[in-house]
Design a protein around this motif. Structure first.
Motif, short mmCIF file in Angstrom:
data_model
loop_
_atom_site.label_atom_id
_atom_site.label_comp_id
_atom_site.label_asym_id
_atom_site.label_seq_id
_atom_site.Cartn_x
_atom_site.Cartn_y
_atom_site.Cartn_z
N GLN A 136 1.57 4.78 -2.65
CA GLN A 136 1.25 6.12 -2.15
C GLN A 136 2.41 7.10 -2.30
OE1 GLN A 136 -0.97 6.51 1.68
NE2 GLN A 136 0.85 7.60 2.41
N GLU A 137 3.65 6.64 -2.04
CA GLU A 137 4.80 7.55 -2.04
C GLU A 137 6.09 6.74 -1.98
OE1 GLU A 137 5.53 9.29 2.13
OE2 GLU A 137 3.38 8.80 2.14
N GLN A 167 0.83 -1.20 0.00
CA GLN A 167 0.00 0.00 0.00
C GLN A 167 0.87 1.26 0.00
OE1 GLN A 167 -2.14 -0.88 3.59
NE2 GLN A 167 -3.93 -1.69 2.52
#
Length: 452
Positions: A361-362, A357
């Motif tokens: 996201q980054e 996850q």
């Protein structure tokens, strides 16, 4: 208009009981509560509590073996299931009575009957009695789901497993979630030859990939036969057992088949659909951030809403509802950062984002370490612990923490406090290690294992 009650709660589980108690004792409301089964709901009667007691019971073979390695002369005469089951049922009765006492002390009127909703301000009991109420709270929880396959009536679910007359010699657990994996470990620990079928590629879907792989490997090393990519086509009764015909072409016989293939919201037959309450695809009651349905006087909390299906979440949702509606303190529960534990052997504790996850996201850094813990290493075991931190490369915040170890549930609770406060990797690094412990690894990992 004068109502019989200010609040009527349908369901005596953790969320409903908390909402009823707070509304009555702290909000001054006149509250009625209906429960068609035993007070305490899934968690207390057929879930978390009896399951954790079975987890404790199933761990003793390892403890006895380790005791001998540490110099104690200990031997086991085997597990007495009837004796344990009797003690377990007595404990559940004690807890049920405690729940009842808490409600009565708060001034809640208890109705031991099924309740359905007649209109936005009226409920009807199975006895035929009807009551008017200003607000209705639905907290009916969930129910185990068994696929519609031939022979499904030969299987049991987690509802029945606590009340077996005797332990089986061979058991099949169908499912790959936390309930299935926990019961596979429990049954194996109690001396049952245990097999687990899961149709997916790896058990514990939704958890961090490295962590769930670590748990699966440990379970298999203990002797649990995990067959991923495998499902049951049908169950057949034989002269002495249950035959499971599987998608992998095998036909195996078991004395017990336990289905743990998910739970569905217990929302059918309550009369809500006719009133305009909205439902999701799995039957969950659709609510807003205040736990309010499309009908303004009707609210819902807990597993029946299928948001985050954990007992502490249901409790917080119920409390937030009572604070908002009856105490004049508008409260919304934040579902975004919730710690959880899987009571397999070893346990898995998790908070925040998984590695997968976080990567979406980054940019991240992953700090991961596996090692043999001192306690079991001394006893000659090959057990390995996993400690893992997911860190935002730019923010330096710890985005996730995943622990696979004995007592991981206890460890993750404390890590959750720091992560909930926005702790950075440097905050962890500044913390002096408690030595010698497993948890010290969380504050001594200096070099990232990988970036992404």
């Amino acid at each position: 208009m004068t109502f019989d009650y200010d609040l009527f709660v349908i369901g005596g589980g953790s969320g409903g009981v908390r909402a009823a108690r707070i509304a009555a004792a702290e909000g001054g409301a006149k509250v009625g509560l209906a429960e068609e089964s035993r007070m305490g709901g899934t968690c207390v009667i057929r879930g978390c509590v009896p399951k954790k007691l079975m987890v404790f019971a199933s761990a003793f073979p390892d403890l006895i073996e380790d005791a001998n390695a540490y110099g104690w002369r200990v031997r086991s005469e085997g597990f007495d299931w009837p004796r344990f089951r009797t003690a377990l049922e007595a404990e559940l009765t004690r807890l049920e009575n405690a729940y009842r006492s808490t409600l009565l002390t708060a001034g809640v009127t208890i109705h031991d009957a099924r309740a359905t909703v007649v209109d936005p301000h009226t409920v009807r009991l199975a006895s035929g009695e009807t009551f008017t109420t200003r607000h209705i709270l639905v907290a009916t929880g969930g129910w185990p789901f068994v696929p519609d396959i031939p022979g499904r009536d030969l299987a049991i679910t987690s509802n029945e497993v606590f009340h077996l007359d005797a332990l089986p010699k061979r058991a099949l657990v169908v499912g790959g979630g936390y309930i299935a994996s926990e019961f596979a470990c429990i049954l194996h620990g109690l001396g049952v030859e245990t097999t687990q079928y899961y149709r997916g590629a790896q058990i514990l879907r939704g958890f961090d990939d490295e962590s769930r792989g670590h748990v699966a490997n440990a379970m298999q090393a203990r002797g649990i036969a995990i067959h991923c990519g495998t499902d049951v086509i049908r169950l057949e009764k034989t002269a002495t057992a249950i035959r499971a015909v599987a998608t992998d072409g095998t036909e195996r016989e078991f004395d017990l088949v336990l289905y743990a293939t998910g739970r569905r919201p217990n929302s059918a037959g309550l009369g809500l659909a006719d009133l305009g309450v909205k439902f999701g695809r799995n039957g969950q009651i659709v609510v807003d951030e205040w736990s309010q349905t499309a009908v303004p006087s009707i609210f819902a909390v807990g597993d029946v809403t299928d948001r985050v299906n954990l007992t502490p979440v249901a409790i917080r949702e119920g409390h937030a509802f009572a604070d908002t509606v009856f105490r004049g303190v508008p409260t919304r529960f934040d579902h975004s950062l919730i710690a959880s534990a899987v009571f397999t052997q070893p346990e898995l504790g998790s908070i925040g984002l998984t590695e997968e996850q976080a990567r979406e996201q980054e940019p991240i850094e992953v700090y991961s370490a596996t090692f043999r813990p001192m306690k079991t290493l001394f006893a000659g075991r090959q057990d390995r612990v996993l400690m893992k931190l997911i860190v935002g490369e730019a923010s330096r915040k710890v985005l996730g923490c995943h622990i696979v170890a004995p007592e991981a549930g206890e460890l993750i609770q404390l890590a959750a406090i720091a992560i909930g406060m926005g702790a950075t990797k440097e905050d962890f690094d500044r913390t002096v290690a408690v030595h010698p412990t497993m948890a010290e690894e969380l504050v001594t990992m200096r070099k990232a294992s990988r970036k992404g």
